[in-house]
Design a protein around this motif. Structure first.
Motif, PDB file in Angstrom:
ATOM      1  N   SER A 157     -20.989 -12.247  -1.758  1.00 48.90           N
ATOM      2  CA  SER A 157     -20.295 -11.784  -0.553  1.00 48.90           C
ATOM      3  C   SER A 157     -18.820 -11.538  -0.837  1.00 48.90           C
ATOM      4  O   SER A 157     -18.238 -10.553  -0.367  1.00 48.90           O
ATOM      5  N   VAL A 158     -18.221 -12.438  -1.598  1.00 56.32           N
ATOM      6  CA  VAL A 158     -16.810 -12.268  -1.970  1.00 56.32           C
ATOM      7  C   VAL A 158     -16.637 -10.983  -2.777  1.00 56.32           C
ATOM      8  O   VAL A 158     -15.711 -10.206  -2.532  1.00 56.32           O
ATOM      9  N   ALA A 159     -17.528 -10.751  -3.731  1.00 57.09           N
ATOM     10  CA  ALA A 159     -17.438  -9.531  -4.543  1.00 57.09           C
ATOM     11  C   ALA A 159     -17.595  -8.286  -3.683  1.00 57.09           C
ATOM     12  O   ALA A 159     -16.905  -7.285  -3.897  1.00 57.09           O
ATOM     13  N   ALA A 160     -18.484  -8.356  -2.695  1.00 57.80           N
ATOM     14  CA  ALA A 160     -18.709  -7.201  -1.819  1.00 57.80           C
ATOM     15  C   ALA A 160     -17.488  -6.898  -0.961  1.00 57.80           C
ATOM     16  O   ALA A 160     -17.243  -5.740  -0.602  1.00 57.80           O
ATOM     17  N   VAL A 161     -16.705  -7.921  -0.637  1.00 58.23           N
ATOM     18  CA  VAL A 161     -15.495  -7.700   0.158  1.00 58.23           C
ATOM     19  C   VAL A 161     -14.324  -7.298  -0.730  1.00 58.23           C
ATOM     20  O   VAL A 161     -13.530  -6.426  -0.362  1.00 58.23           O
ATOM     21  N   LEU A 162     -14.225  -7.918  -1.897  1.00 60.20           N
ATOM     22  CA  LEU A 162     -13.064  -7.663  -2.749  1.00 60.20           C
ATOM     23  C   LEU A 162     -13.121  -6.315  -3.468  1.00 60.20           C
ATOM     24  O   LEU A 162     -12.075  -5.762  -3.792  1.00 60.20           O
ATOM     25  N   ALA A 163     -14.302  -5.796  -3.716  1.00 61.84           N
ATOM     26  CA  ALA A 163     -14.400  -4.509  -4.405  1.00 61.84           C
ATOM     27  C   ALA A 163     -13.701  -3.387  -3.618  1.00 61.84           C
ATOM     28  O   ALA A 163     -12.866  -2.671  -4.182  1.00 61.84           O
ATOM     29  N   PRO A 164     -13.999  -3.223  -2.322  1.00 66.70           N
ATOM     30  CA  PRO A 164     -13.270  -2.192  -1.572  1.00 66.70           C
ATOM     31  C   PRO A 164     -11.768  -2.486  -1.449  1.00 66.70           C
ATOM     32  O   PRO A 164     -10.952  -1.568  -1.457  1.00 66.70           O
ATOM     33  N   LEU A 165     -11.422  -3.786  -1.358  1.00 67.02           N
ATOM     34  CA  LEU A 165     -10.002  -4.125  -1.285  1.00 67.02           C
ATOM     35  C   LEU A 165      -9.286  -3.749  -2.580  1.00 67.02           C
ATOM     36  O   LEU A 165      -8.153  -3.275  -2.554  1.00 67.02           O
ATOM     37  N   ALA A 166      -9.942  -3.953  -3.712  1.00 72.45           N
ATOM     38  CA  ALA A 166      -9.343  -3.587  -4.995  1.00 72.45           C
ATOM     39  C   ALA A 166      -9.122  -2.079  -5.070  1.00 72.45           C
ATOM     40  O   ALA A 166      -8.092  -1.621  -5.587  1.00 72.45           O
ATOM     41  N   VAL A 167     -10.061  -1.323  -4.562  1.00 70.99           N
ATOM     42  CA  VAL A 167      -9.910   0.137  -4.544  1.00 70.99           C
ATOM     43  C   VAL A 167      -8.729   0.528  -3.657  1.00 70.99           C
ATOM     44  O   VAL A 167      -7.939   1.413  -4.013  1.00 70.99           O
ATOM     45  N   GLN A 168      -8.592  -0.152  -2.526  1.00 68.50           N
ATOM     46  CA  GLN A 168      -7.471   0.144  -1.627  1.00 68.50           C
ATOM     47  C   GLN A 168      -6.144  -0.204  -2.281  1.00 68.50           C
ATOM     48  O   GLN A 168      -5.172   0.540  -2.162  1.00 68.50           O
ATOM     49  N   ILE A 169      -6.084  -1.351  -2.955  1.00 58.72           N
ATOM     50  CA  ILE A 169      -4.845  -1.745  -3.619  1.00 58.72           C
ATOM     51  C   ILE A 169      -4.506  -0.749  -4.723  1.00 58.72           C
ATOM     52  O   ILE A 169      -3.347  -0.362  -4.894  1.00 58.72           O
ATOM     53  N   ALA A 170      -5.514  -0.298  -5.460  1.00 60.76           N
ATOM     54  CA  ALA A 170      -5.275   0.713  -6.505  1.00 60.76           C
ATOM     55  C   ALA A 170      -4.794   2.017  -5.876  1.00 60.76           C
ATOM     56  O   ALA A 170      -3.911   2.691  -6.433  1.00 60.76           O
ATOM     57  N   GLY A 171      -5.358   2.371  -4.737  1.00 60.23           N
ATOM     58  CA  GLY A 171      -4.915   3.579  -4.035  1.00 60.23           C
ATOM     59  C   GLY A 171      -3.475   3.482  -3.585  1.00 60.23           C
ATOM     60  O   GLY A 171      -2.704   4.446  -3.700  1.00 60.23           O
ATOM     61  N   VAL A 172      -3.097   2.318  -3.080  1.00 57.87           N
ATOM     62  CA  VAL A 172      -1.708   2.118  -2.661  1.00 57.87           C
ATOM     63  C   VAL A 172      -0.784   2.222  -3.869  1.00 57.87           C
ATOM     64  O   VAL A 172       0.273   2.842  -3.800  1.00 57.87           O
TER      65      VAL A 172
END
Length: 78
Positions: free
Chosen positions: A14-29
């Motif tokens: 569950s943590v991986a499923a939440v953090l994966a999109p967050l990592a993409v967002q941080i990379a986008g920023v």
């Protein structure tokens, strides 16, 4: 074999499923920051996304402690 292993794996998945999109967002920023320069809005967005990631990890660690402590098993007796 640990009987709670499956529950722990579920928590970390569950943590991986939440953090994966967050990592993409941080990379986008970070990518936008390199294009447009250091704008305060991007710093705020990066800090909010990082805080969300830290909150998810803290909640997962608390859940793992609950599973290890048997609190979930105690509740099934009621």
């Amino acid at each position: 074999m640990d009987i709670h292993r499956g529950k722990k794996v579920g928590v970390w998945l569950s943590v991986a499923a939440v953090l994966a999109p967050l990592a993409v967002q941080i990379a986008g920023v970070a990518w936008i920051w390199t294009l447009l320069g250091s704008h305060p809005l991007f710093w705020v967005l990066a800090l909010l996304l990082t805080a969300a990631a830290v909150a998810v990890i803290v909640a997962a660690c608390a859940r793992i402690r609950e599973i290890n402590g048997g609190e979930e098993d105690d509740l099934s007796q009621y």
